[in-house]
Design a protein around this motif. Structure first.
Motif, short mmCIF file in Angstrom:
data_model
loop_
_atom_site.label_atom_id
_atom_site.label_comp_id
_atom_site.label_asym_id
_atom_site.label_seq_id
_atom_site.Cartn_x
_atom_site.Cartn_y
_atom_site.Cartn_z
N UNK A 111 -14.43 -3.46 -3.03
CA UNK A 111 -14.92 -4.75 -3.54
C UNK A 111 -14.17 -5.25 -4.76
N UNK A 112 -13.17 -4.55 -5.22
CA UNK A 112 -12.43 -4.99 -6.40
C UNK A 112 -10.95 -5.14 -6.07
N UNK A 113 -10.26 -5.91 -6.88
CA UNK A 113 -8.82 -6.17 -6.71
C UNK A 113 -8.05 -5.24 -7.63
N UNK A 114 -7.09 -4.57 -7.03
CA UNK A 114 -6.24 -3.67 -7.80
C UNK A 114 -4.79 -3.94 -7.44
N UNK A 115 -3.89 -3.17 -8.05
CA UNK A 115 -2.47 -3.32 -7.72
C UNK A 115 -2.22 -2.99 -6.25
N UNK A 116 -2.92 -1.99 -5.76
CA UNK A 116 -2.73 -1.61 -4.35
C UNK A 116 -3.26 -2.67 -3.40
N UNK A 117 -4.40 -3.28 -3.77
CA UNK A 117 -4.96 -4.31 -2.89
C UNK A 117 -4.05 -5.53 -2.84
N UNK A 118 -3.42 -5.88 -3.96
CA UNK A 118 -2.48 -7.00 -3.98
C UNK A 118 -1.28 -6.69 -3.08
N UNK A 119 -0.74 -5.50 -3.20
CA UNK A 119 0.39 -5.10 -2.38
C UNK A 119 0.00 -5.07 -0.89
N UNK A 120 -1.19 -4.57 -0.59
CA UNK A 120 -1.64 -4.53 0.78
C UNK A 120 -1.80 -5.93 1.36
N UNK A 121 -2.31 -6.86 0.56
CA UNK A 121 -2.46 -8.24 1.03
C UNK A 121 -1.11 -8.87 1.30
N UNK A 122 -0.14 -8.65 0.42
CA UNK A 122 1.19 -9.19 0.63
C UNK A 122 1.84 -8.61 1.88
N UNK A 123 1.61 -7.32 2.11
CA UNK A 123 2.22 -6.69 3.29
C UNK A 123 1.65 -7.24 4.59
N UNK A 124 0.38 -7.65 4.58
CA UNK A 124 -0.26 -8.12 5.80
C UNK A 124 -0.10 -9.62 6.02
N UNK A 125 0.60 -10.30 5.13
CA UNK A 125 0.83 -11.73 5.33
C UNK A 125 1.71 -11.97 6.56
N UNK A 126 1.37 -13.01 7.39
CA UNK A 126 2.25 -13.34 8.52
C UNK A 126 3.56 -13.97 8.07
N UNK A 127 3.62 -14.40 6.83
CA UNK A 127 4.82 -15.02 6.27
C UNK A 127 5.66 -13.97 5.56
N UNK A 128 6.98 -14.05 5.75
CA UNK A 128 7.87 -13.15 5.04
C UNK A 128 7.98 -13.56 3.57
#
Length: 428
Positions: A111-128
């Motif tokens: 439920x919280x945003x961390x450095x890992x969650x930001x990286x995980x979100x960027x990795x799962x983006x459909x956009x390069x």
């Protein structure tokens, strides 16, 4: 249960029971201290570790003395004779507290945003997406951009600046199609998707490289280009038609004039030949007919249609020795009426010239918005299919160019049938 009365194996199980939660407390300790605003949890965890460590040290020492038969001092004998219920209860409370800490930590991570969650979100983006220094050193790149680098450049994305220069120059793998270059290069990769790359300087130290999937947009633009090409071809045809419309109109007018002259001259010749063989014939009608034909042949002549074409047809038939019987009347549609008048003149000419008929039967009628004209005679039946010459051929061209149909039959007797759709507005 007293520790001194326990067997060696049971004491070992008791020590393992005391050691495992203490070891887990040590593992959880760094994550608890990394978080803020949880001072009470930190204190309780440290206290739990301290108490469990004391009990674990004490009972491990007793087990070692029993195992190697080391002499006990009076104080150690007194403590060894105590029950182990209290350390077991404390250890159970420690296990429950440890389970709570693990559950609360997992909930916090979800439920919280961390450095890992930001990286995980960027990795799962459909956009390069890739962030780098101005010199090209990659600071952050997601899975999509790394995958595109492997497909297009054939290598891992290490230098963002060199990679983008390679994209601009179009030097890519053979399986990749370069659709456009420049500052926003576009490529179609092996799976059929189309990607557009762009580079943007966010600040003096950060450069952003982006890859966007524009497959749908590109396909729409291709469809639009195809439609524009079709429209351009149509415009060219319309332009050519506009250039030739005058000559086409003049040719059509000449054809119509030829048909009228053919029919009129044919009637005049047949009527004249027939009347010359009859005594006491009124030649005034024939004279008027030839005057009209001669006026048409003059350079400044103008064709004047008879006031009543059906009466003119009947009278022409009388002079040619053919009785014309008409059923129905000309349709209100001017286009169909003009075609039927021309067909009547051609039918009369053929009845006299080829069939040597005594009677010509004409039937005009309408059915389901279609005007029909049928012509039959009682003359000789053709022995074979009729070769359409200048008269019938010109009539067919006129009928079909007006959207109608013309049929000829020779069995059981000769019949000429014409059908023309009524113009919209005449019968709706």
């Amino acid at each position: 249960m007293i520790f001194s009365e326990m067997s060696s194996a049971l004491r070992a199980v008791f020590l393992i029971f005391m050691f495992v939660p203490t070891a887990l407390d040590m593992c959880v300790l760094p994550r608890v201290f990394m978080r803020k605003n949880n001072e009470m949890r930190k204190i309780l965890l440290l206290l739990t570790i301290a108490v469990n460590s004391v009990f674990l040290t004490f009972y491990t020492s007793l087990h070692y003395m029993y195992l190697y038969e080391i002499a006990f001092s009076p104080a150690w004998k007194m403590l060894a004779g105590k029950t182990v219920v209290l350390p077991i209860l404390i250890n159970l409370v420690n296990i429950a507290f440890l389970c709570y800490l693990i559950w609360e930590d997992r909930r916090f991570r979800r439920t919280s945003i961390s450095h890992n969650s930001v990286k995980e979100s960027l990795d799962n983006l459909p956009t390069g997406l890739c962030f780098s220094n101005p010199n090209g050193m990659v600071r952050l790149s997601n899975y999509r951009m790394n995958s595109l680098s492997h497909i297009i450049a054939g290598e891992e994305l290490q230098d963002a600046k060199t990679f983008f220069e390679q994209l601009k120059s179009g030097k890519v793998e053979e399986t990749v199609e370069c659709l456009s270059g420049g500052d926003e290069p576009v490529f179609r990769i092996s799976d059929g998707t189309v990607w557009m790359f762009s580079r943007k300087e966010i600040d003096e130290e950060t450069v952003q490289l982006t890859a966007i999937d524009i497959t749908s947009l590109y396909n729409l633009s291709e469809d639009l280009r195809d439609k524009n090409r079709d429209i351009e071809k149509m415009n060219n045809r319309l332009r050519k038609y506009g250039e030739t419309v005058d000559s086409t109109t003049r040719a059509k007018e000449r054809l119509e004039t030829k048909i009228r002259i053919h029919n009129s001259m044919g009637q005049a010749l047949l009527t004249t030949r027939h009347c010359l063989n009859l005594p006491n014939t009124d030649f005034q009608f024939i004279i008027d007919m030839w005057k009209k034909n001669i006026s048409v042949l003059r350079p400044d002549g103008e064709y004047v249609e008879a006031v009543n074409p059906l009466e003119s047809l009947i009278k022409a038939g009388e002079f040619a020795g053919v009785n014309v019987e008409i059923k129905g009347g000309l349709p209100a549609d001017d286009r169909a009426a003009q075609l039927f008048v021309l067909a009547s003149a051609e039918a009369l000419t053929n009845a006299v010239r080829h069939a040597k008929a005594k009677n010509l039967y004409v039937d005009f009628y309408e059915k389901h918005g279609v005007c029909y004209a049928e012509f039959t005679n009682d003359g000789d039946v053709p022995e074979k299919e009729i070769a359409e010459g200048g008269g019938l051929g010109s009539l067919r061209s006129k009928v079909e160019s007006s959207g109608g149909e013309m049929l000829t039959e020779i069995s059981p007797r000769y019949k000429l049938k014409i059908s023309v759709n009524k113009e919209r507005g005449e019968w709706d």
